[in-house]
Scaffold this active site. Structure first.
Site, short mmCIF file in Angstrom:
data_model
loop_
_atom_site.label_atom_id
_atom_site.label_comp_id
_atom_site.label_asym_id
_atom_site.label_seq_id
_atom_site.Cartn_x
_atom_site.Cartn_y
_atom_site.Cartn_z
N ARG A 98 25.31 82.27 56.28
CA ARG A 98 23.99 81.67 56.00
C ARG A 98 23.74 81.71 54.50
NH1 ARG A 98 20.65 82.16 61.12
NH2 ARG A 98 22.35 81.92 62.61
N GLU A 111 21.36 82.05 52.64
CA GLU A 111 19.97 82.49 52.51
C GLU A 111 19.58 82.48 51.03
OE1 GLU A 111 18.13 83.04 55.08
OE2 GLU A 111 19.46 83.59 56.73
N ARG A 156 16.56 92.29 55.44
CA ARG A 156 17.24 92.02 56.72
C ARG A 156 18.07 90.75 56.76
NH1 ARG A 156 13.39 89.64 60.92
NH2 ARG A 156 12.40 88.03 59.71
N HIS A 157 18.25 90.10 55.60
CA HIS A 157 19.06 88.89 55.57
C HIS A 157 20.32 89.07 54.73
CE1 HIS A 157 15.21 87.04 56.82
NE2 HIS A 157 16.02 86.25 57.51
N GLU A 176 13.25 91.32 64.78
CA GLU A 176 14.11 90.49 65.63
C GLU A 176 15.58 90.88 65.50
OE1 GLU A 176 14.09 86.26 64.58
OE2 GLU A 176 16.16 86.24 65.30
N SER A 220 18.11 85.97 69.15
CA SER A 220 17.37 84.85 69.70
C SER A 220 18.26 84.14 70.71
CB SER A 220 16.84 83.92 68.61
OG SER A 220 17.88 83.19 68.08
N ARG A 240 21.95 94.05 62.23
CA ARG A 240 20.54 94.34 62.53
C ARG A 240 20.40 95.32 63.67
NH1 ARG A 240 16.73 89.05 62.02
NH2 ARG A 240 17.39 88.47 59.91
O1 4AD Z 1 18.09 83.55 65.26
P1 4AD Z 1 19.42 82.98 64.91
O2 4AD Z 1 19.47 82.11 63.72
O3 4AD Z 1 19.93 82.24 66.20
C1 4AD Z 1 21.13 81.57 66.33
O4 4AD Z 1 22.01 81.56 65.50
C2 4AD Z 1 21.31 80.94 67.67
N1 4AD Z 1 22.48 80.06 67.63
C3 4AD Z 1 21.47 82.01 68.70
C4 4AD Z 1 21.49 81.51 70.08
O5 4AD Z 1 22.45 81.71 70.79
N2 4AD Z 1 20.42 80.86 70.49
O6 4AD Z 1 20.46 84.16 64.71
C5 4AD Z 1 20.72 85.08 65.75
C6 4AD Z 1 20.60 86.50 65.24
C7 4AD Z 1 19.20 86.88 64.76
O7 4AD Z 1 18.39 87.31 65.82
C8 4AD Z 1 19.49 88.01 63.81
O8 4AD Z 1 19.70 89.23 64.50
C9 4AD Z 1 20.80 87.59 63.20
O9 4AD Z 1 21.40 86.68 64.10
N3 4AD Z 1 20.62 86.96 61.89
C10 4AD Z 1 20.93 87.53 60.72
N4 4AD Z 1 21.42 88.73 60.42
C11 4AD Z 1 21.66 89.01 59.12
N5 4AD Z 1 21.43 88.16 58.12
C12 4AD Z 1 20.93 86.92 58.38
N6 4AD Z 1 20.73 86.07 57.37
C13 4AD Z 1 20.65 86.56 59.72
N7 4AD Z 1 20.18 85.45 60.33
C14 4AD Z 1 20.17 85.71 61.63
#
Ligand code: 4AD
Length: 466
Positions: free
Chosen positions: A238, A240, A246-247, A389, A392, A440
């Site tokens: 990502r 970001e 947390r990212h 979170e 998801s 996380r």
């Molecule tokens: O919420 P996210 O973006 O959901 C998905 O990627 C969907 N495809 C999932 C699905 O099957 N519906 O990312 C899922 C999880 C988040 O809840 C969080 O725990 C983690 O990935 N996450 C990160 N962890 C660390 N750094 C980041 N930049 C993150 N972005 C998401």
């Protein structure tokens, strides 16, 4: 070969036995010319070793050599296990080694950018030491990460990465036992998988491409390929922009996807059973690791229920309203509000782990299935630990026409996901799944304050080394 003993296993049961150990020098202390002490460390366990010229055990030169070795050097020591009268301070093992032979294996620089003892101290301990007038440098996060190989040697970090491995292990074992198949999806893909904002773009032999922001599209296509239930443990990228606690720009995703027979609650059931099993196993099998982490970063064990609490988004909004927090009933919850809701849930239901489902459709990705009874909502959920979170998930749209409309409405370039949408034109079962952020989970299970602590070599908007 010779027989080696691990430092952590040198104990009273080996009294009077000769053992051979390898470890790092944590500290050295000469006492005159005839006696010296050193503390040897291996995998976070420490053992006091005594050098004495008495009884011709070692020579004076040996005492001098051993006590002048630089900290963090690797040595092999052969010695006899003895049990002292008084408890040993400053070592995990409650026996001593009377050194007979010592061999230098690898020398560390005489001064190191991080002192491991300092890096292992808790905040409370540091405060006390400073008040007591001790000269001590607080090791900040950046320094730790710049010299991560040194930082990793603290007992807390040793614990963190063993816990991380266990989380991954339980995820895999549990899903295998539930009939899921482990898969690997490509990380080089043609378009973005979670929306354009946070994607790393690259050149793929002259064609535009992206680093996968999730296995989302391909894990669904695996379901279209009749794999039934799949999971993947792999890197997620990502781009970001924001620098938060947390990212990360690269993290490890634990993903699952499965056919649904009747209702998206089938997916939530898997999450519920998986995580209760995971927390149980961590508490049962990782006590030493959790203790080591808690010593440096004190925390209360996670409160969770045998059957995970499920609240609807509407119920969550209502709870917030009753507590005087007004939020848009069809909008998203920001981090602060999520934390607040976590506190309210803890007060009311005595749990720090819960599921919030039936989110407003507007705040979910294009592939999310709208609720059948009210398209303002969706068959989706988020899962929280201590108000933050970690997961998801959702039921997905398996109807190609609806999928195109949804993607188009959100401004997604249909060309880049053409083969994905086509996958549903050949007949597709109803399905859903979820994605978990590994770092996380570990961070929040142990109530740590920063995701960089649970990533071995974190990648954030400012860091791509070491
Ligand atoms: O919420 P996210 O973006 O959901 C998905 O990627 C969907 N495809 C999932 C699905 O099957 N519906 O990312 C899922 C999880 C988040 O809840 C969080 O725990 C983690 O990935 N996450 C990160 N962890 C660390 N750094 C980041 N930049 C993150 N972005 C998401």
């Amino acid at each position: 070969g010779r027989k080696w003993t691990e430092v952590g296993l040198v104990n009273e049961s080996l009294k009077d036995k000769t053992v051979l150990v390898r470890g790092r020098i944590q500290t050295t202390r000469p006492v005159g010319k005839n006696i010296g002490f050193l503390v040897l460390r291996e995998k976070g366990f420490t053992l006091q070793c005594v050098l004495t010229v008495a009884d011709n055990l070692v020579s004076r030169q040996m005492v001098k050599f051993a006590t002048s070795l630089s900290k963090e050097s690797h040595v092999d020591i052969e010695g006899i296990v003895s049990v002292p009268d008084a408890p040993i301070k400053g070592a995990t093992q409650q026996v001593e080694l009377q050194v007979r032979k010592i061999y230098g294996i690898s020398k560390a620089l005489p001064t190191l950018p991080i002192n491991i003892d300092d890096a292992a101290r808790s905040e409370v301990d540091i405060e006390k030491a400073l008040q007591g007038g001790e000269q001590l440098v607080r090791v900040n996060q950046d320094t730790r990460l710049n010299f991560r190989v040194l930082d990793l040697r603290t007992p807390a970090n040793q614990g963190i990465f063993r816990i991380q491995c266990q989380v991954e292990n339980i995820f895999r074992q549990f899903l295998l036992s539930e009939g899921f198949v482990g898969i690997h999806t490509p990380k080089l893909i043609a378009g973005s998988s979670e929306g354009g904002a946070s994607v790393f773009r690259l050149d793929y032999k002259g064609r535009p491409a992206c680093l996968a922001q999730s296995p989302q599209l391909h894990k669904q296509m695996a379901i279209c390929g009749d794999l039934g239930r799949v999971f993947e443990i792999g890197p997620v990228f990502r781009a970001e922009d924001s620098f938060t606690h947390r990212h990360l720009c690269e993290f490890t995703g634990l993903d699952a996807e499965m056919e649904i027979k009747e209702h998206y609650s089938e997916v939530m059931d898997v999450v519920d059973h998986l995580f209760v099993a995971m927390f149980d196993s961590l508490n049962e099998n990782c006590q030493k690791e959790l203790e080591a982490i808690g010593k440096q970063y004190p925390f209360e064990p996670l409160k969770y229920l045998r059957k995970t609490l499920r609240l609807t988004f509407e119920e969550g909004v209502q709870m917030l309203k009753e507590a005087g927090v007004e939020v848009d009933p069809l909008g998203d919850l920001n981090t602060e509000v999520e934390r607040k809701l976590g506190k309210l849930v803890l007060e009311k239901y005595d749990t720090e782990f819960y599921l919030l489902h039936r989110y407003p459709l507007a705040v979910r990705p294009f592939y999310t299935m709208p609720a059948y009874d009210n398209p303002a909502y969706s068959n989706s959920f988020d899962v929280f630990i201590r108000g933050e979170e970690i997961i998801s998930g959702a039921q997905r749209v398996h109807v190609p026409e609806l999928l195109s409309t949804r993607a188009e409405g959100l401004g997604i370039d249909l060309k880049s996901i053409e083969t994905y949408i086509d996958a549903f034109r050949y007949g597709a079962p109803p399905h859903g799944g979820f994605g978990v952020g590994l770092e996380r989970v570990v961070m929040l299970f142990c109530a740590l304050n920063n995701i960089r602590k649970t990533s071995l070599f974190p990648r954030d908007p400012q860091r791509i080394t070491p």
